[in-house]
Design a protein around this motif. Sequence first.
Motif, PDB file in Angstrom:
ATOM      1  N   ILE A  10       0.872  -1.172   0.000  1.00  0.00           N
ATOM      2  CA  ILE A  10       0.000   0.000   0.000  1.00  0.00           C
ATOM      3  C   ILE A  10       0.907   1.219   0.000  1.00  0.00           C
ATOM      4  O   ILE A  10       1.827   1.318   0.815  1.00  0.00           O
ATOM      5  N   ASP A  11       0.645   2.117  -0.910  1.00  0.00           N
ATOM      6  CA  ASP A  11       1.474   3.312  -1.057  1.00  0.00           C
ATOM      7  C   ASP A  11       1.105   4.346   0.003  1.00  0.00           C
ATOM      8  O   ASP A  11       0.516   5.380  -0.286  1.00  0.00           O
ATOM      9  N   ASN A  12       1.434   4.007   1.246  1.00  0.00           N
ATOM     10  CA  ASN A  12       1.218   4.915   2.361  1.00  0.00           C
ATOM     11  C   ASN A  12       2.038   4.394   3.537  1.00  0.00           C
ATOM     12  O   ASN A  12       2.439   3.228   3.561  1.00  0.00           O
ATOM     13  N   VAL A  17      -1.673   3.428   7.661  1.00  0.00           N
ATOM     14  CA  VAL A  17      -2.454   2.222   7.355  1.00  0.00           C
ATOM     15  C   VAL A  17      -2.898   1.552   8.650  1.00  0.00           C
ATOM     16  O   VAL A  17      -4.047   1.125   8.777  1.00  0.00           O
ATOM     17  N   ARG A  97       6.582   2.465   2.205  1.00  0.00           N
ATOM     18  CA  ARG A  97       5.231   1.967   1.976  1.00  0.00           C
ATOM     19  C   ARG A  97       4.878   0.958   3.058  1.00  0.00           C
ATOM     20  O   ARG A  97       5.682   0.643   3.915  1.00  0.00           O
ATOM     21  N   ARG A 124      -7.694  -5.101  -3.277  1.00  0.00           N
ATOM     22  CA  ARG A 124      -7.622  -4.059  -4.310  1.00  0.00           C
ATOM     23  C   ARG A 124      -8.238  -2.749  -3.814  1.00  0.00           C
ATOM     24  O   ARG A 124      -7.675  -1.662  -4.037  1.00  0.00           O
ATOM     25  N   GLN A 127      -5.934  -1.055  -1.211  1.00  0.00           N
ATOM     26  CA  GLN A 127      -4.800  -0.384  -1.851  1.00  0.00           C
ATOM     27  C   GLN A 127      -5.215   0.973  -2.399  1.00  0.00           C
ATOM     28  O   GLN A 127      -4.490   1.956  -2.252  1.00  0.00           O
ATOM     29  N   GLU A 128      -6.368   1.031  -3.032  1.00  0.00           N
ATOM     30  CA  GLU A 128      -6.855   2.283  -3.611  1.00  0.00           C
ATOM     31  C   GLU A 128      -7.263   3.271  -2.523  1.00  0.00           C
ATOM     32  O   GLU A 128      -6.923   4.449  -2.580  1.00  0.00           O
ATOM     33  N   LYS A 131      -4.018   4.572  -0.453  1.00  0.00           N
ATOM     34  CA  LYS A 131      -2.823   5.098  -1.107  1.00  0.00           C
ATOM     35  C   LYS A 131      -2.573   6.531  -0.668  1.00  0.00           C
ATOM     36  O   LYS A 131      -3.497   7.300  -0.495  1.00  0.00           O
ATOM     37  N   ALA A 132      -1.364   6.876  -0.450  1.00  0.00           N
ATOM     38  CA  ALA A 132      -0.828   8.163  -0.015  1.00  0.00           C
ATOM     39  C   ALA A 132      -1.750   9.374  -0.049  1.00  0.00           C
ATOM     40  O   ALA A 132      -1.380  10.413  -0.509  1.00  0.00           O
ATOM     41  N   THR A 133      -2.937   9.231   0.478  1.00  0.00           N
ATOM     42  CA  THR A 133      -3.843  10.366   0.672  1.00  0.00           C
ATOM     43  C   THR A 133      -4.370  10.240   2.089  1.00  0.00           C
ATOM     44  O   THR A 133      -4.343   9.159   2.679  1.00  0.00           O
TER      45      THR A 133
END
Length: 139
Positions: A10-12, A17, A97, A124, A127-128, A131-133
Motif C-alpha cells: 500500500i502506497d502509504n 495504514v 510503503r 484491491r 490499496q486504492e 494510497k498516499a492520501t
Amino acid sequence: MAHIHKEFLIDNSPQTVWEALREVGAVHQRLVPGFVTDTRMETDTRIVTFANGVVVHELIVDIDDAARRVAYAVVGGSMKPKHHHASMQVLSDTEGRSRFVWTIDVTPDELADPISEMAEQGARIMQETLKATPVPTDR
C-alpha cells in the motif's frame, strides 16, 4: 483446512495504514468503502455487511499496537464456516510503503474459493483507499 494468504503493498506509511486498520468498527469507512457497506460493534464482536449481501459476525480476538496486527474469527452471520480465523498485519516496506499481510484459515475447504475472491477484491479496494492520501474519517 484451507489457508488463504494475501500480501500486497500500500502506497502509504505503516502508521497511517495501521490507524485505519485498528479502527475495527469503521471497516466500511476506513478500509474498504463500497465493498463493505456497514460495520457495527456489539461489545467485542463486529457485524460486517458486504455489498453482496453477506453478513458476518467477527469476534475481535486481538488488536496489537506493537505488531500492528488485528486478529478476528467469524462466529456467526449468513456465512457459516465450521472454522474461520484471520489476521491482518501492517509491516514496513523499505521504501516507506506498507506491506499488508492478510492470513485466513477456514473450513470447510469449499469456502476457500469464495472467501479468497472476496479477500482479493478487498485487497484491491484497500490499496486504492489507503494510497498516499489522508484516510477518511467521520469525526
